[in-house]
Scaffold this active site. Structure first.
Site, short mmCIF file in Angstrom:
data_model
loop_
_atom_site.label_atom_id
_atom_site.label_comp_id
_atom_site.label_asym_id
_atom_site.label_seq_id
_atom_site.Cartn_x
_atom_site.Cartn_y
_atom_site.Cartn_z
CB CYS A 114 -0.94 0.01 1.21
SG CYS A 114 -2.11 -1.37 1.22
CG HIS A 251 -3.17 3.63 1.88
ND1 HIS A 251 -3.68 3.18 0.68
CD2 HIS A 251 -3.24 2.58 2.74
CE1 HIS A 251 -4.03 1.92 0.80
NE2 HIS A 251 -3.78 1.53 2.05
CG ASN A 281 -6.71 -0.61 1.05
OD1 ASN A 281 -5.94 -0.24 0.16
ND2 ASN A 281 -6.27 -1.04 2.22
#
Length: 324
Positions: A114, A251, A281
């Site tokens: 990520c 993020h 996500n």
């Protein structure tokens, strides 16, 4: 004078298939209300059958080039962040290079889960500062729907697919915090925490792609602390303070993590770009997706100070400070 890496174009692509939270209700012991309350996610996009990470990345890349008014051969290279490549090799970046019809330059992948886009952005910036490139396309692209355990309600409801891209161009600055472009970066990893977030397969272990495993509560605790600290470190490197930040582009993992991090940094939620509700996500794609969406909406003004930060498996985490 100092060479700075300035964003001159952004772009993104999301697969056509939109999956609402309700899709999970007859497959798992969960509900739209449960997912929203714990994550802030309302829907996400899933790639179609046969649609790959390189396909999403190429579409986002074209959009960023169009916005920058450039052709593929105006680029010196491509740096692409992903944890879900089409193949073990070659790099997805080379497949995007071919898809764009780009006949010169370099193309390689970065893998920091990520945090991948932050790592890719810092690497591209370093190459520009060193004079190895004048224009670099930086992409984050993922098809996380391909590594989900659809029986695990704590993980499979979180992730989506997508891609985002930015075009970096070398421009001259005075060398101070008033310059446009990337002002600083801060990158970190600690492999002791591998078990908190990983995929249980791979070429040299199982010979399979594996599925995502996560200890969500522990990841949450590490995320809030480490994200606030890396942002502070990068701001200090840039000669800036939190009260000079115009936008936080984090993020997009979980609304609670984003909110807690912003609070720890002393930033109101109005200064945070939020796309997690609509995208879920998307791992390395989430920051460039958010940048492209906010740019398209005209939210960024010339001179705005933007903080990007992310944490992912490894654990790996970091931040980049830039002036729009």
């Amino acid at each position: 004078m100092t060479r700075r890496s300035v964003i001159i174009g952004t772009g993104h692509y999301l697969p056509e298939r939109v999956v609402e939270n309700s899709w999970f209700e007859d497959k798992l012991e969960t509900s739209d209300e449960w997912i929203r309350a714990r994550t802030g996610i309302e829907r996400r996009h899933f790639a179609a059958e046969g649609q790959t990470t390189s396909n999403l990345a190429t579409r986002a890349a074209r959009a960023a080039l169009d916005r920058a008014g450039l052709t593929p051969d105006d680029l010196d290279g491509i740096v692409l962040a992903t944890s879900t490549p089409d193949f073990t090799f070659p790099a997805v970046a080379t497949m995007v290079q071919a898809g764009l019809g780009m006949s010169r330059g370099f193309a390689f992948d970065v893998q920091a889960v990520c945090a991948g886009f932050v790592f890719a952005l810092a690497n591209a910036d370093a190459m520009i500062r060193a004079g190895q490139a004048d224009r670099v396309l930086v992409i984050g692209a993922e098809t996380f729907s391909r590594i989900m355990d659809w029986t695990d309600r704590s993980t499979c409801v979180l992730f989506g697919d997508g891609a985002g891209a930015v075009v970096l161009e070398a421009q001259e600055g005075a060398g101070g915090s008033d310059d446009r472009g990337i002002l600083s970066s801060d990158l970190n990893s600690d492999g002791r925490y591998r078990e908190l977030l990983y995929v249980d397969g791979g070429v040299s272990t199982t010979g399979t792609a594996g599925q995502l495993r996560m200890q969500g509560n522990l990841v949450f605790r590490h995320a809030v602390d480490k994200l606030a600290k890396t942002a502070h470190t990068a701001l200090t490197k840039a000669g800036l303070s939190a009260d000079q930040v115009d936008w936080l582009v984090p993020h997009q993992a979980n609304l609670r993590i984003i909110g807690a991090t912003a609070q720890k940094m002393g930033l109101p939620i109005e200064k945070v770009v939020l796309t997690v509700a609509d995208h879920g996500n998307t791992s390395a794609a989430s920051i460039p997706l958010a940048l492209a969406v906010a740019d398209a909406e005209g939210r960024f003004k010339p001179g705005d100070v933007i903080v990007t930060e992310a944490i992912g498996g490894g654990l790996s985490w970091g931040s980049v400070i830039l002036r729009w």
